[in-house]
Design a protein around this motif. Structure first.
Motif, PDB file in Angstrom:
ATOM      1  N   UNK A  78      17.397 -38.910  75.520  1.00 39.48           N
ATOM      2  CA  UNK A  78      16.028 -38.505  75.824  1.00 39.48           C
ATOM      3  C   UNK A  78      15.467 -37.444  74.896  1.00 39.48           C
ATOM      4  N   UNK A  79      16.072 -37.257  73.710  1.00 40.74           N
ATOM      5  CA  UNK A  79      15.623 -36.263  72.711  1.00 40.74           C
ATOM      6  C   UNK A  79      15.443 -34.870  73.320  1.00 40.74           C
ATOM      7  N   UNK A  80      16.493 -34.330  73.934  1.00 39.94           N
ATOM      8  CA  UNK A  80      16.371 -33.004  74.573  1.00 39.94           C
ATOM      9  C   UNK A  80      15.999 -31.914  73.591  1.00 39.94           C
ATOM     10  N   UNK A  81      16.367 -32.063  72.301  1.00 38.84           N
ATOM     11  CA  UNK A  81      16.108 -31.023  71.301  1.00 38.84           C
ATOM     12  C   UNK A  81      14.620 -30.833  71.033  1.00 38.84           C
ATOM     13  N   UNK A  82      13.780 -31.771  71.467  1.00 39.82           N
ATOM     14  CA  UNK A  82      12.336 -31.649  71.255  1.00 39.82           C
ATOM     15  C   UNK A  82      11.655 -30.808  72.337  1.00 39.82           C
ATOM     16  N   UNK A  83      12.417 -30.342  73.308  1.00 39.96           N
ATOM     17  CA  UNK A  83      11.829 -29.615  74.433  1.00 39.96           C
ATOM     18  C   UNK A  83      11.859 -28.097  74.239  1.00 39.96           C
ATOM     19  N   UNK A  84      12.341 -27.650  73.077  1.00 40.30           N
ATOM     20  CA  UNK A  84      12.351 -26.217  72.770  1.00 40.30           C
ATOM     21  C   UNK A  84      12.271 -26.054  71.259  1.00 40.30           C
ATOM     22  N   UNK A  85      12.045 -24.821  70.804  1.00 38.61           N
ATOM     23  CA  UNK A  85      11.994 -24.542  69.371  1.00 38.61           C
ATOM     24  C   UNK A  85      13.340 -23.983  68.924  1.00 38.61           C
ATOM     25  N   UNK A  86      13.709 -24.297  67.677  1.00 44.56           N
ATOM     26  CA  UNK A  86      15.046 -23.979  67.181  1.00 44.56           C
ATOM     27  C   UNK A  86      14.981 -23.090  65.948  1.00 44.56           C
ATOM     28  N   UNK A  87      15.826 -22.066  65.909  1.00 46.33           N
ATOM     29  CA  UNK A  87      16.141 -21.328  64.686  1.00 46.33           C
ATOM     30  C   UNK A  87      17.552 -21.734  64.308  1.00 46.33           C
ATOM     31  N   UNK A  88      17.707 -22.364  63.139  1.00 48.48           N
ATOM     32  CA  UNK A  88      18.976 -22.961  62.719  1.00 48.48           C
ATOM     33  C   UNK A  88      19.683 -22.013  61.750  1.00 48.48           C
ATOM     34  N   UNK A  89      20.937 -21.701  62.002  1.00 49.98           N
ATOM     35  CA  UNK A  89      21.674 -20.697  61.219  1.00 49.98           C
ATOM     36  C   UNK A  89      22.963 -21.298  60.675  1.00 49.98           C
ATOM     37  N   UNK A  90      23.147 -21.171  59.346  1.00 52.02           N
ATOM     38  CA  UNK A  90      24.374 -21.614  58.680  1.00 52.02           C
ATOM     39  C   UNK A  90      24.920 -20.459  57.845  1.00 52.02           C
ATOM     40  N   UNK A  91      26.103 -20.669  57.251  1.00 52.26           N
ATOM     41  CA  UNK A  91      26.726 -19.635  56.418  1.00 52.26           C
ATOM     42  C   UNK A  91      28.227 -19.635  56.611  1.00 52.26           C
ATOM     43  N   UNK A  92      28.930 -18.858  55.794  1.00 51.85           N
ATOM     44  CA  UNK A  92      30.387 -18.741  55.935  1.00 51.85           C
ATOM     45  C   UNK A  92      30.746 -17.673  56.953  1.00 51.85           C
ATOM     46  N   UNK A  93      30.228 -16.483  56.751  1.00 52.73           N
ATOM     47  CA  UNK A  93      30.477 -15.369  57.677  1.00 52.73           C
ATOM     48  C   UNK A  93      29.153 -14.825  58.186  1.00 52.73           C
ATOM     49  N   UNK A  94      29.159 -14.355  59.428  1.00 54.59           N
ATOM     50  CA  UNK A  94      27.975 -13.697  59.973  1.00 54.59           C
ATOM     51  C   UNK A  94      27.032 -14.597  60.741  1.00 54.59           C
ATOM     52  N   UNK A  95      27.348 -15.901  60.846  1.00 51.82           N
ATOM     53  CA  UNK A  95      26.446 -16.809  61.559  1.00 51.82           C
ATOM     54  C   UNK A  95      26.259 -16.391  63.019  1.00 51.82           C
ATOM     55  N   UNK A  96      27.387 -16.222  63.698  1.00 52.73           N
ATOM     56  CA  UNK A  96      27.306 -15.897  65.120  1.00 52.73           C
ATOM     57  C   UNK A  96      26.621 -14.567  65.373  1.00 52.73           C
ATOM     58  N   UNK A  97      26.942 -13.570  64.549  1.00 50.61           N
ATOM     59  CA  UNK A  97      26.325 -12.251  64.720  1.00 50.61           C
ATOM     60  C   UNK A  97      24.818 -12.326  64.499  1.00 50.61           C
ATOM     61  N   UNK A  98      24.398 -13.043  63.449  1.00 52.97           N
ATOM     62  CA  UNK A  98      22.969 -13.177  63.174  1.00 52.97           C
ATOM     63  C   UNK A  98      22.269 -13.907  64.311  1.00 52.97           C
ATOM     64  N   UNK A  99      22.911 -14.946  64.849  1.00 53.11           N
ATOM     65  CA  UNK A  99      22.362 -15.631  66.025  1.00 53.11           C
ATOM     66  C   UNK A  99      22.206 -14.671  67.198  1.00 53.11           C
ATOM     67  N   UNK A 100      23.206 -13.821  67.386  1.00 45.05           N
ATOM     68  CA  UNK A 100      23.157 -12.871  68.504  1.00 45.05           C
ATOM     69  C   UNK A 100      22.015 -11.871  68.327  1.00 45.05           C
ATOM     70  N   UNK A 101      21.818 -11.366  67.106  1.00 45.69           N
ATOM     71  CA  UNK A 101      20.697 -10.448  66.855  1.00 45.69           C
ATOM     72  C   UNK A 101      19.367 -11.142  67.138  1.00 45.69           C
ATOM     73  N   UNK A 102      19.204 -12.363  66.659  1.00 43.10           N
ATOM     74  CA  UNK A 102      17.956 -13.101  66.874  1.00 43.10           C
ATOM     75  C   UNK A 102      17.709 -13.330  68.364  1.00 43.10           C
ATOM     76  N   UNK A 103      18.744 -13.729  69.071  1.00 41.83           N
ATOM     77  CA  UNK A 103      18.601 -14.004  70.501  1.00 41.83           C
ATOM     78  C   UNK A 103      18.232 -12.742  71.263  1.00 41.83           C
ATOM     79  N   UNK A 104      18.870 -11.636  70.931  1.00 36.59           N
ATOM     80  CA  UNK A 104      18.583 -10.382  71.620  1.00 36.59           C
ATOM     81  C   UNK A 104      17.143  -9.943  71.381  1.00 36.59           C
ATOM     82  N   UNK A 105      16.648 -10.095  70.156  1.00 34.95           N
ATOM     83  CA  UNK A 105      15.251  -9.748  69.850  1.00 34.95           C
ATOM     84  C   UNK A 105      14.301 -10.630  70.654  1.00 34.95           C
TER      85      UNK A 105
END
Length: 432
Positions: A33-60
């Motif tokens: 049912x294309x669930x990904x179309x029901x919200x907006x996404x910030x997509x994060x990639x990288x070797x190190x720091x992905x999870x931390x950067x996601x956490x900062x964005x989410x907290x903001x």
């Protein structure tokens, strides 16, 4: 199935089988049912720091009043950690409801002679269902491995793409140079969508810039010299982000590692780029950064006890940078372990070349990927460390390291996310 049976089913799905194509993942999303179309996404990639950067964005975003989903990997103790709604891990019932829907789809695909979703695809599809059902406004989406062929790249319309630091890791899958790995990570860039990236590695930065140019995507580069550390204590770091938008504003992060300044700066730059679409006041930005919590990355789990999942060259380099700062003030103890597919010899040499530890305890983690503790001990001794002790059992090793640390020292537990997860599990069980 019960929750425990569902987790066992997912765990038995091979984690590193041949990847299914992105078209396969997109088809799975369509059939759900294309669930990904029901919200907006910030997509994060990288070797190190992905999870931390996601956490900062989410907290903001949370401080700005938005409802948020967070999808990350790996988990440290419980698989539910991979799915957070408004910074809280989902409960078992929510997990099980999404699992049953994805399992039903997997059964249909197999019956049709198609492919069974991989381990990571199962979790990704579940995450999209979970966040759609919760009605979140935004999802911060961390890639699994790479970017170009990662299941998360099946989300085709992110509002921003963020690429954190890139270094040599998973070379058997992503390439044997930083530039090749950067090419895989840059695979998340979408035509016309802004990309914010760590520009400290010249080879990686050039690949990302060129990819953005070809796709007509505006790009924004962040480097260490764009920030200035005002204060770095055992309680955290105060810094300023020196650009016209943030001016002299001082931000405080609750982490002692300097590399978290770069991760938070990437999150701040992302919010600056998206300021018209996602307006956030300066005081909410400051509060979001200040209140960020993230597991396993220079995380203080007990007074004077810091765990860090550094498991590659870049991660260890950043750990050493932090330890160097604190060895001037505290006697240091190290608890170390790694798994057999990591370059632990170079990790150990880097650590011993630059840090003096009063005590070193080595142990074994990682199940079938574990390395005997005695092997680590020999490598530390060969690197010039004469205060190393091998304790094969993790719980006994942690107790020994705590004892050696004493009341005034600092204990760093480093080398693997498996090590971090098991230590956190020991602490959790002892609190019961």
């Amino acid at each position: 199935m019960t929750y425990e049976e569902a987790v066992a089913y997912i765990d038995e799905t091979p984690k590193f089988t041949k990847k299914n194509s992105l078209e396969h993942t997109k088809e799975c999303l369509r059939r759900l049912g294309s669930p990904q179309d029901k919200f907006k996404v910030i997509h994060v990639a990288g070797t190190n720091g992905k999870g931390s950067t996601c956490a900062f964005l989410t907290s903001i975003l949370r401080e700005a009043g938005y409802s948020c989903g967070l999808f990350t990997s790996p988990h440290l103790v419980e698989i539910n950690e991979r799915f957070q709604i408004n910074e809280v891990n989902i409960d078992n019932d929510t997990f099980l409801k999404a699992f049953h829907k994805v399992k039903a789809l997997a059964d249909e695909l197999v019956a049709e002679g198609s492919y069974h979703p991989t381990y990571f695809e199962m979790l990704f599809l579940m995450g999209m269902l979970i966040f759609a059902e919760a009605g979140v406004d935004y999802v911060t989406l961390e890639t699994g491995l790479g970017g170009r062929l990662d299941a998360t790249t099946a989300v085709e319309n992110p509002v921003a793409c963020v690429i954190t630091s890139i270094s040599l890791d998973h070379m058997q899958y992503l390439g044997d140079t930083v530039a090749k790995i950067a090419g895989e990570k840059a695979g998340i860039i979408v035509p016309g969508v802004p990309v914010i990236f760590d520009g400290n590695a010249p080879d990686a930065a050039e690949v990302i810039r060129e990819t953005a140019r070809k796709l007509g995507s505006p790009w924004y580069e962040v480097k260490r010299e764009d920030t200035e550390i005002v204060r770095n204590t055992s309680a955290g770091i105060d810094f300023s982000f020196r650009n016209d938008y943030y001016g002299d504003t001082v931000f405080s992060i609750p982490f002692i590692a300097r590399y978290q300044v770069m991760n938070s700066a990437l999150a701040l730059k992302t919010m600056e780029v998206l300021r018209k679409e996602i307006p956030v006041s300066m005081d909410r930005l400051q509060e979001g950064i200040r209140r960020t919590r993230w597991q396993g990355r220079m995380e203080t789990v007990l007074p004077g006890v810091i765990v860090d999942g550094a498991h590659n060259e870049d991660g260890v380099e950043k750990f050493v940078e932090t330890a160097e700062h604190f060895q001037q003030e505290y006697p240091l103890t190290l608890l170390f372990s790694a798994v057999d597919d990591k370059d632990y010899r170079d990790m150990i040499q880097t650590i011993c070349d630059r840090i003096h530890f009063e005590h070193v305890v080595v142990t074994s983690v990682g199940g079938y990927r574990q390395v005997p503790a005695e092997d680590f001990a020999r490598l530390f001794e060969n690197a010039g460390c004469d205060c190393v002790e091998a304790v094969p059992d993790l719980e006994e090793a942690f107790a020994k390291a705590l004892q050696l640390r004493g009341e005034k020292g600092m204990l760093f537990c480093v080398g693997s996310l498996y090590l971090v997860g098991e230590i956190k599990d020991v602490i959790r069980r002892n609190k019961k």
